[in-house]
Write a protein that holds these residues in place. Structure first.
Motif, short mmCIF file in Angstrom:
data_model
loop_
_atom_site.label_atom_id
_atom_site.label_comp_id
_atom_site.label_asym_id
_atom_site.label_seq_id
_atom_site.Cartn_x
_atom_site.Cartn_y
_atom_site.Cartn_z
N VAL A 1 -1.97 13.37 -26.39
CA VAL A 1 -0.66 12.71 -26.38
C VAL A 1 -0.83 11.20 -26.30
CG1 VAL A 1 1.45 12.39 -25.04
CG2 VAL A 1 0.57 14.70 -25.44
N ASP A 2 -1.75 10.73 -25.46
CA ASP A 2 -1.99 9.29 -25.34
C ASP A 2 -2.52 8.72 -26.65
OD1 ASP A 2 -1.15 9.43 -22.74
OD2 ASP A 2 -3.18 9.59 -21.90
N SER A 3 -3.44 9.45 -27.28
CA SER A 3 -4.01 8.98 -28.54
C SER A 3 -2.95 8.90 -29.63
CB SER A 3 -5.14 9.91 -28.98
OG SER A 3 -5.65 9.52 -30.24
N LEU A 4 -2.13 9.93 -29.73
CA LEU A 4 -1.07 9.94 -30.73
C LEU A 4 0.01 8.91 -30.40
CD1 LEU A 4 -0.13 11.27 -33.31
CD2 LEU A 4 1.04 13.01 -31.96
N GLY A 5 0.22 8.65 -29.10
CA GLY A 5 1.19 7.63 -28.71
C GLY A 5 0.79 6.25 -29.22
N GLU A 6 -0.50 5.92 -29.14
CA GLU A 6 -0.98 4.65 -29.68
C GLU A 6 -0.78 4.56 -31.18
OE1 GLU A 6 -5.00 4.24 -28.50
OE2 GLU A 6 -4.57 4.11 -26.34
N ILE A 7 -1.01 5.69 -31.86
CA ILE A 7 -0.82 5.72 -33.32
C ILE A 7 0.65 5.52 -33.67
CG2 ILE A 7 -0.97 7.20 -35.37
CD1 ILE A 7 -3.44 8.47 -34.13
N GLN A 8 1.55 6.17 -32.91
CA GLN A 8 2.99 6.06 -33.19
C GLN A 8 3.49 4.63 -32.98
OE1 GLN A 8 4.64 10.55 -32.13
NE2 GLN A 8 4.51 9.05 -30.50
N SER A 9 3.00 3.97 -31.93
CA SER A 9 3.43 2.59 -31.67
C SER A 9 2.91 1.63 -32.74
CB SER A 9 2.94 2.15 -30.29
OG SER A 9 3.50 2.98 -29.28
N GLU A 10 1.68 1.86 -33.18
CA GLU A 10 1.07 0.96 -34.15
C GLU A 10 1.62 1.16 -35.55
OE1 GLU A 10 -3.39 -0.25 -35.80
OE2 GLU A 10 -3.16 1.15 -34.13
N LEU A 11 1.80 2.43 -35.96
CA LEU A 11 2.26 2.72 -37.32
C LEU A 11 3.78 2.85 -37.42
CD1 LEU A 11 -0.43 5.36 -38.41
CD2 LEU A 11 -0.43 2.88 -38.76
N GLN A 12 4.48 2.76 -36.30
CA GLN A 12 5.94 2.85 -36.26
C GLN A 12 6.43 4.16 -36.89
OE1 GLN A 12 7.63 -0.72 -37.95
NE2 GLN A 12 6.97 -1.99 -36.23
N CYS A 13 6.04 5.25 -36.26
CA CYS A 13 6.42 6.59 -36.72
C CYS A 13 6.53 7.50 -35.51
CB CYS A 13 5.39 7.13 -37.72
SG CYS A 13 3.70 7.08 -37.08
N ILE B 1 10.27 13.98 -26.32
CA ILE B 1 9.93 12.83 -27.15
C ILE B 1 9.37 11.70 -26.28
CG2 ILE B 1 10.82 11.14 -28.79
CD1 ILE B 1 13.02 13.14 -29.49
N PRO B 2 8.19 11.18 -26.60
CA PRO B 2 7.60 10.11 -25.78
C PRO B 2 8.21 8.75 -26.07
CG PRO B 2 6.15 10.65 -27.59
CD PRO B 2 7.30 11.62 -27.68
N ASP B 3 7.94 7.81 -25.18
CA ASP B 3 8.47 6.46 -25.35
C ASP B 3 7.87 5.74 -26.55
OD1 ASP B 3 9.97 6.87 -23.08
OD2 ASP B 3 8.50 5.92 -21.73
N SER B 4 6.71 6.18 -27.02
CA SER B 4 6.08 5.53 -28.17
C SER B 4 6.86 5.74 -29.45
CB SER B 4 4.65 6.06 -28.36
OG SER B 4 4.64 7.47 -28.51
N CYS B 5 7.86 6.65 -29.44
CA CYS B 5 8.71 6.88 -30.62
C CYS B 5 9.90 5.93 -30.67
CB CYS B 5 9.22 8.32 -30.63
SG CYS B 5 7.96 9.56 -31.08
N LEU C 1 3.36 19.63 -30.66
CA LEU C 1 2.96 18.49 -29.83
C LEU C 1 3.43 18.62 -28.39
CD1 LEU C 1 3.61 15.57 -32.33
CD2 LEU C 1 1.45 16.72 -31.81
N SER C 2 4.43 19.44 -28.16
CA SER C 2 4.93 19.62 -26.78
C SER C 2 3.88 20.32 -25.91
CB SER C 2 6.21 20.44 -26.79
OG SER C 2 6.02 21.69 -27.44
N ASN C 3 2.92 21.01 -26.54
CA ASN C 3 1.87 21.69 -25.78
C ASN C 3 0.52 20.96 -25.87
OD1 ASN C 3 3.71 23.73 -25.17
ND2 ASN C 3 3.16 24.92 -27.00
N ALA C 4 0.52 19.76 -26.43
CA ALA C 4 -0.73 19.02 -26.61
C ALA C 4 -1.25 18.51 -25.27
CB ALA C 4 -0.52 17.86 -27.57
N SER C 5 -2.56 18.29 -25.19
CA SER C 5 -3.19 17.80 -23.98
C SER C 5 -2.79 16.34 -23.73
CB SER C 5 -4.71 17.91 -24.07
OG SER C 5 -5.21 17.10 -25.13
#
Length: 265
Positions: free
Chosen positions: A129-141, A155-159, A121-125
């Motif tokens: 990253v934005d799409s996965l960030g929304e998933i992490q915030s919503e699913l709490q993971c 590690i992004p703020d969504s974690c 994920l460190s090399n993801a576009s």
């Protein structure tokens, strides 16, 4: 031609009206989805599904109109077209439902492989990253497969753990990006569990709900078929008319004329 019970007609009209409403809603949803995904790069992979939804919606509305015309005008040909069309539609939907339920494990595996290709994920576009960030915030993971380790130290703020977090949290590594500009020793809590299991569970749940809705619609189509067949049988029933019997006595007329005799006074 027999006469159809008025309550049978009304029940049939109510059922086909529901089918028409569902068809119009599906058509509107398909148009909205097509317009929303028009500029999406993955629209080519979804175009077949969109065309299929267009076909189902239009056919449902057209058949409902034909069925309504047939029952109001008592046209047997229109009711036959309606019944045959609804039988074919019911069989098609029923086959799709069985196939979808049977392919659920394979769909889950393909979904897992699709997300695993995103690692590391460190090399993801940025879009990913934005799409996965929304998933992490919503699913709490955090992360996909190995939790926050998938992000390395970026590690992004969504974690970050929310105050009312349901899922467990752990302290973030001190070398991670989250500690940039922070001098105190207070730990920063992030979600411990990875997101892939939650993503698959959510997608499979949505698929099960969709299949359940399709089953309900299929039962409604079957009900309309049953009502249509009953109405056709009523129309085919011959009306018994009493036979006209010729009687010579009736022609001669066995009648007695009552007359009053008057006496001359």
């Amino acid at each position: 031609m027999g006469k159809v019970n008025v309550w049978m007609k009304r029940t049939f009209i109510v059922v086909i009206s529901l089918i028409a409403i569902i068809g119009l809603l599906l058509l509107g949803l398909t148009l909205f989805s097509h317009g929303h995904l028009h500029k999406d790069e993955e629209i080519e992979d979804m175009i077949f599904g969109l065309h299929f939804m267009y076909a189902i919606a239009v056919v449902s509305v057209v058949l409902a109109v034909i069925g309504g015309f047939g029952v109001c005008k008592e046209k047997k040909w229109a009711l036959i077209v309606f019944v045959v069309g609804m039988i074919l539609s019911s069989l098609l939907l029923f086959g799709i439902e069985i196939l979808t339920l049977a392919l659920q494990p394979q769909m889950a595996s393909e979904l897992q492989l699709q997300y695993m290709h995103m690692l590391p994920l460190s090399n993801a576009s940025e879009i990913m990253v934005d799409s996965l960030g929304e998933i992490q915030s919503e699913l709490q993971c955090c992360g996909l497969n190995e939790g926050y380790l998938d992000w390395d130290y970026n590690i992004p703020d969504s974690c970050l753990c929310a105050e009312n977090s349901i899922n467990p949290c752990v302290a973030a590594p001190r070398k991670s990006r989250l500690f940039e500009g922070i001098v105190d020793d207070e730990p920063i809590m992030i979600y411990r569990e990875s997101c892939l299991q939650y993503i698959i569970k959510t997608v499979m749940g949505v698929i099960k709900i969709a299949v359940g809705i399709m089953m309900a619609v299929t039962l409604l189509l079957v009900l309309s078929v049953v009502l249509g067949i009953i109405i056709l049988c009523r129309l085919d029933r011959k009306v018994d008319t009493p036979p006209v019997v010729y009687s010579s006595e009736a022609k001669a007329g066995n009648y007695a004329t009552l007359t009053e005799t008057t006496e001359d006074t």
